[in-house]
Design an enzyme around this catalytic site. Structure first.
Site, PDB file in Angstrom:
ATOM      1  N   ALA A 184       1.045  -1.219  -0.037  1.00  0.00           N
ATOM      2  CA  ALA A 184      -0.057   0.093  -0.053  1.00  0.00           C
ATOM      3  C   ALA A 184       0.651   1.187  -0.037  1.00  0.00           C
ATOM      4  O   ALA A 184       0.520   2.334  -0.792  1.00  0.00           O
ATOM      5  CB  ALA A 184      -1.088   0.091   1.319  1.00  0.00           C
ATOM      6  N   TYR A 185       1.795   1.219   0.676  1.00  0.00           N
ATOM      7  CA  TYR A 185       2.798   2.450   1.021  1.00  0.00           C
ATOM      8  C   TYR A 185       3.364   2.453  -0.511  1.00  0.00           C
ATOM      9  O   TYR A 185       3.647   3.703  -0.790  1.00  0.00           O
ATOM     10  CB  TYR A 185       3.785   2.237   2.095  1.00  0.00           C
ATOM     11  CG  TYR A 185       4.668   3.196   2.435  1.00  0.00           C
ATOM     12  CD1 TYR A 185       4.128   4.494   2.785  1.00  0.00           C
ATOM     13  CD2 TYR A 185       6.156   3.169   2.266  1.00  0.00           C
ATOM     14  CE1 TYR A 185       4.777   5.555   3.263  1.00  0.00           C
ATOM     15  CE2 TYR A 185       6.732   4.338   2.600  1.00  0.00           C
ATOM     16  CZ  TYR A 185       6.442   5.744   3.002  1.00  0.00           C
ATOM     17  OH  TYR A 185       7.107   6.485   3.396  1.00  0.00           O
ATOM     18  N   VAL A 186       3.979   1.627  -1.096  1.00  0.00           N
ATOM     19  CA  VAL A 186       4.685   1.701  -2.245  1.00  0.00           C
ATOM     20  C   VAL A 186       3.716   2.126  -3.508  1.00  0.00           C
ATOM     21  O   VAL A 186       4.152   2.923  -4.161  1.00  0.00           O
ATOM     22  CB  VAL A 186       5.573   0.373  -2.770  1.00  0.00           C
ATOM     23  CG1 VAL A 186       5.817   0.450  -4.168  1.00  0.00           C
ATOM     24  CG2 VAL A 186       6.530   0.176  -1.825  1.00  0.00           C
TER      25      VAL A 186
ATOM     26  N   SER B  57       1.457   4.210  -3.024  1.00  0.00           N
ATOM     27  CA  SER B  57       1.179   5.648  -2.882  1.00  0.00           C
ATOM     28  C   SER B  57       2.420   6.264  -3.146  1.00  0.00           C
ATOM     29  O   SER B  57       2.431   7.547  -3.723  1.00  0.00           O
ATOM     30  CB  SER B  57       0.700   5.900  -1.205  1.00  0.00           C
ATOM     31  OG  SER B  57       1.761   5.803  -0.582  1.00  0.00           O
ATOM     32  N   LYS B  58       3.536   5.915  -2.917  1.00  0.00           N
ATOM     33  CA  LYS B  58       4.822   6.550  -3.306  1.00  0.00           C
ATOM     34  C   LYS B  58       5.130   6.660  -4.605  1.00  0.00           C
ATOM     35  O   LYS B  58       5.815   7.697  -5.017  1.00  0.00           O
ATOM     36  CB  LYS B  58       5.628   6.290  -2.433  1.00  0.00           C
ATOM     37  CG  LYS B  58       5.675   6.585  -0.762  1.00  0.00           C
ATOM     38  CD  LYS B  58       5.650   7.938  -0.488  1.00  0.00           C
ATOM     39  CE  LYS B  58       5.723   8.437   0.800  1.00  0.00           C
ATOM     40  NZ  LYS B  58       5.605   9.783   0.877  1.00  0.00           N
TER      41      LYS B  58
END
Length: 246
Positions: A153-155, A157-158
């Site tokens: 999820a973090y990747v 978004s980034k």
């Protein structure tokens, strides 16, 4: 004798971790720093006090980076009180770790509201306001490249944030304003270290060829270069500041 014009830097998420290191470094480099925070009033006040104690200039302003009205109001205040905006560093972000199979979708929505919508809102406002000679810097993560499990999820978004800033750099053609991204590797912040055993921390420190964790000051130094006079020819780039991780 004339004095140099005041240079204004806005740092979102500027009261903690890497954001705080960026705030203090830019203040040391002569910027008046606007320390943006979402809720950490005490941490923001402490960051401002640290800057002022070292002879710098700073003020704390609360605003949710995903709220376009709050961000616009913050920058309106900066322009009214200080005459303009020269640098915007978007350091605010949210982290939620889980396998993709088990990711809670409400947590995903909250993360993407801050990391994707927030990046878009801050970049949009910066595009309207940055003065000639200015700079926009977004923060990403080297996990975009290393692709560590539980960071899906973090990747996501980034990766979106990196793409946005690369397009922003092209859309600012003719403005003499740069736009870049800094993507840190493992960095010894309170957020990163929380919940990890010493064994896990030691193992992560061995991953880069330099065999240590990054320090917030390492990332702040890269940002300072990009927004300073020596970084003017770097534009539309993602710089992976990670000690040599592949």
């Amino acid at each position: 004798m004339s004095t140099a014009p005041e240079r204004i830097a806005v740092v979102t998420g500027g009261s903690r971790g890497i954001g705080r290191a960026i705030s203090t470094r830019l203040a040391a480099d002569g910027f008046t720093v606007v320390v943006n925070h979402a809720s950490g009033t005490d941490a923001a006040a402490a960051t401002v006090a640290e800057i002022e104690g070292a002879g710098g200039r700073a003020l704390a302003v609360q605003a949710d980076v995903a709220d376009e009205h709050a961000v616009a109001a913050m920058l309106d205040r900066v322009e009214t009180d200080h005459g303009g905006v020269d640098v915007v560093v978007h350091s605010a972000g949210r982290l939620a770790l889980s396998t993709i199979a088990d990711q809670d979708l409400e947590a995903l929505d909250a993360l993407h509201r801050t990391n994707i919508r927030g990046t878009f809102v801050v970049a949009q406002q910066a595009a309207h306001r940055l003065r000639a000679g200015g700079a926009f810097v977004g923060l990403s993560t080297s996990v975009v490249g290393t692709q560590v499990p539980t960071y899906g999820a973090y990747v996501a978004s980034k990766s979106a944030a990196e793409g946005m800033v690369m397009i922003l750099a092209k859309e600012l053609r003719g403005r003499d304003v740069t736009a870049n991204v800094v993507a840190p590797g493992p960095t010894a912040t309170e957020l990163f270290l929380d919940g990890k055993t010493q064994e896990q921390i030691d193992a992560l420190a061995k991953v880069p060829p330099l065999e240590r964790l990054g320090r917030p000051e390492d990332i702040a130094g890269v940002v300072a270069f990009l927004v300073g006079p020596d970084g003017r020819w770097v534009n539309g780039q993602t710089i992976r500041a990670n000690g040599g991780m592949v």
